[in-house]
Design an enzyme around this catalytic site. Structure first.
Site, short mmCIF file in Angstrom:
data_model
loop_
_atom_site.label_atom_id
_atom_site.label_comp_id
_atom_site.label_asym_id
_atom_site.label_seq_id
_atom_site.Cartn_x
_atom_site.Cartn_y
_atom_site.Cartn_z
N HIS A 148 0.80 -1.35 -0.04
CA HIS A 148 -0.12 0.11 0.05
C HIS A 148 1.04 1.39 -0.01
O HIS A 148 0.47 2.37 -0.86
CB HIS A 148 -0.99 -0.08 1.25
CG HIS A 148 -1.76 1.17 1.20
ND1 HIS A 148 -2.86 1.59 0.76
CD2 HIS A 148 -1.70 2.30 2.15
CE1 HIS A 148 -3.29 2.77 1.02
NE2 HIS A 148 -2.37 3.31 1.74
N THR A 373 -3.88 0.31 5.67
CA THR A 373 -4.58 -0.40 4.57
C THR A 373 -3.78 -1.56 4.30
O THR A 373 -2.53 -1.63 4.08
CB THR A 373 -4.65 0.67 3.33
OG1 THR A 373 -5.25 1.81 3.86
CG2 THR A 373 -5.37 -0.04 2.26
CA CA Z 1 -5.55 4.37 7.48
#
Ligand code: CA
Length: 443
Positions: A148, A373
């Site tokens: 991410h 994430t």
């Molecule tokens: Ca976050």
């Protein structure tokens, strides 16, 4: 790491028949904790434990003497659960959590002598209303997926995607706990300052790049005294369990405000947690070695241990779905956008706790850490729309004929999570869902 014990035995079956259904998220090997009240019933929230499609009302079970035969620790755990939040239970620590789990496992097994008494303490999950499981004093959001961080970095800084501190520090920032809600939350599209591409002055506007972030939430159990770091080898003794967590994010707001101090209004308008917290003990069969490739810097000693290398990662299969308003009206079920696995995180739960406290910062029972994430190594494993749509440049088709780059009003975002391993019973996290409401009129 917590050793496997009789509560993990994959052969165990419950007298609650729905717990034995293949694919049930809540078999007797799981026993996650949450906080509920019956819809339309004004009495306060209570602690429950999910079993199949039902849940044990722990207040009723404790009052009914279900745990009397199981000794002081299980009783202490059950008494701490007679509260509208899980904080007191979280504060007790692993021996009490484990004793109550064992008592519940034995009382819910086929043939248990407590069946008749415990049956009266069961309620259907359907029709219940859930709350955020703990009073969250402080919330810290990490950034533990290198995939991410690299994907987002490429969009923001194509020539320098991953900043040099990433592979040394579990990066995080202090978030906002007051706006954390529970699954079912309706989230208002936020308004804030945005600097549009090519503009010379910012405007106050509803966000047009509203995104979700697929995260795992980490609930802290016993805290540490201010000034006393938690060593990485003891870090998991301070972790109660994990949930699913949607950290809604306004990318246009974030892009304008994030330098030099990090996210602010782009993140603090809402985050949504799943109602059930899966305990670290329930996750024991799904531990995997934590690895760091030889081409990368190895962690500093305070972030490294033999146990971490042996079993520091946790395999949790994560999935993201969307259902637009048009899909709902056409009777279309939710559409899967991506999937990933928590085991691919660059930093472990224990490293997050050890780093958070190495300066003496005190964690408290019920504090929440977001994992950041969780994107995996392939494009299909991206944990946000920002990544899936390549920064808004590649619209994603939906079964309704619509497309999405970012979220539209009326969209419902759903995360699910489950753990599977050879020789273990599958356990699930249930789901976290939230629906985006239109922005309020500009002031
Ligand atoms: Ca976050």
């Amino acid at each position: 790491m917590i050793p496997l014990n009789e509560t993990h035995n994959p052969q165990l079956r419950s007298w609650v028949e729905s717990a034995n259904t293949p694919g049930s998220d809540f078999p007797i090997q799981n026993l996650p904790f949450g906080v509920f009240r019956l819809q339309g019933n004004p009495h306060v929230f209570r602690v429950g434990v999910a079993i199949g499609g039902l849940m044990v009302d722990l207040t009723a079970a404790q009052a009914g003497g279900i745990f009397d035969a199981y000794g002081g620790l299980a009783q202490a755990g059950a008494l701490a659960c007679r509260a509208p939040t899980l904080n007191a239970f979280m504060a007790l620590g692993a021996p009490a959590w484990s004793a109550l789990r064992l008592a519940l496992s034995r009382a819910l097994r086929e043939g248990a002598p407590q069946q008749a008494a415990l049956q009266a303490c069961l309620l259907p999950q359907t029709g219940a209303e859930f709350a955020v499981p703990a009073h969250i004093g402080d919330y810290t959001d990490f950034y533990t997926s290198v995939h991410h961080a690299t994907n987002i970095g490429k969009l923001l800084r194509p020539d320098n995607p991953l900043l040099p501190n990433y592979k040394w520090i579990p990066i995080g920032y202090h978030g906002r706990s007051s706006s954390i809600g529970v699954s079912g939350q309706a989230v208002r599209r936020p308004v804030s300052q945005v600097m549009r591409p090519g503009a010379t002055e910012p405007v106050l506007t509803p966000s047009t790049r509203l995104d979700y972030e697929l995260e795992v939430g980490i609930f802290i159990g016993p805290g540490n005294v201010l000034g006393d770091p938690v060593p990485v080898t003891q870090a998991e003794q301070h972790v109660f369990g994990l949930c699913l967590f949607n950290d809604w994010s306004a990318r246009d707001v974030q892009g304008w405000e994030y330098q030099p101090l990090g996210p602010f209004l782009s993140k603090n308008f809402a985050s949504t947690a799943s109602p059930w917290v899966v305990t670290m003990e329930a996750l024991a069969p799904f531990r995997q070695p934590w690895t760091r490739s030889s081409g990368d810097p190895q962690p500093l000693p305070y972030l490294d241990s033999a146990e971490l290398r042996q079993s520091g990662a946790i395999s949790i299969e994560l999935e993201v779905f969307i259902q637009s308003d048009a899909m709902r009206k056409q009777g279309l079920i939710e559409h899967q956008l991506s999937h990933s696995n928590f085991r691919d995180a660059y930093w472990s739960v224990s490293q997050m706790v050890a780093h958070h406290t190495v300066n003496g910062c005190n964690l408290q029972p019920g504090d929440l850490l977001g994992s950041g994430t969780q994107s995996g190594p392939t494009e299909a494993e991206a944990g946000s729309l920002m990544e899936l749509s390549k920064g808004g440049k590649q619209p994603l088709p939906l079964p309704s004929g619509e497309t999405r780059t970012f979220l539209e009003d009326g969209d419902t975002v759903i995360f699910r999570g489950a753990c599977t391993a050879p020789g273990a019973a599958r356990i699930g996290f249930g789901e976290v869902r939230g629906t985006l409401l239109p922005a309020r009129p500009l002031p």
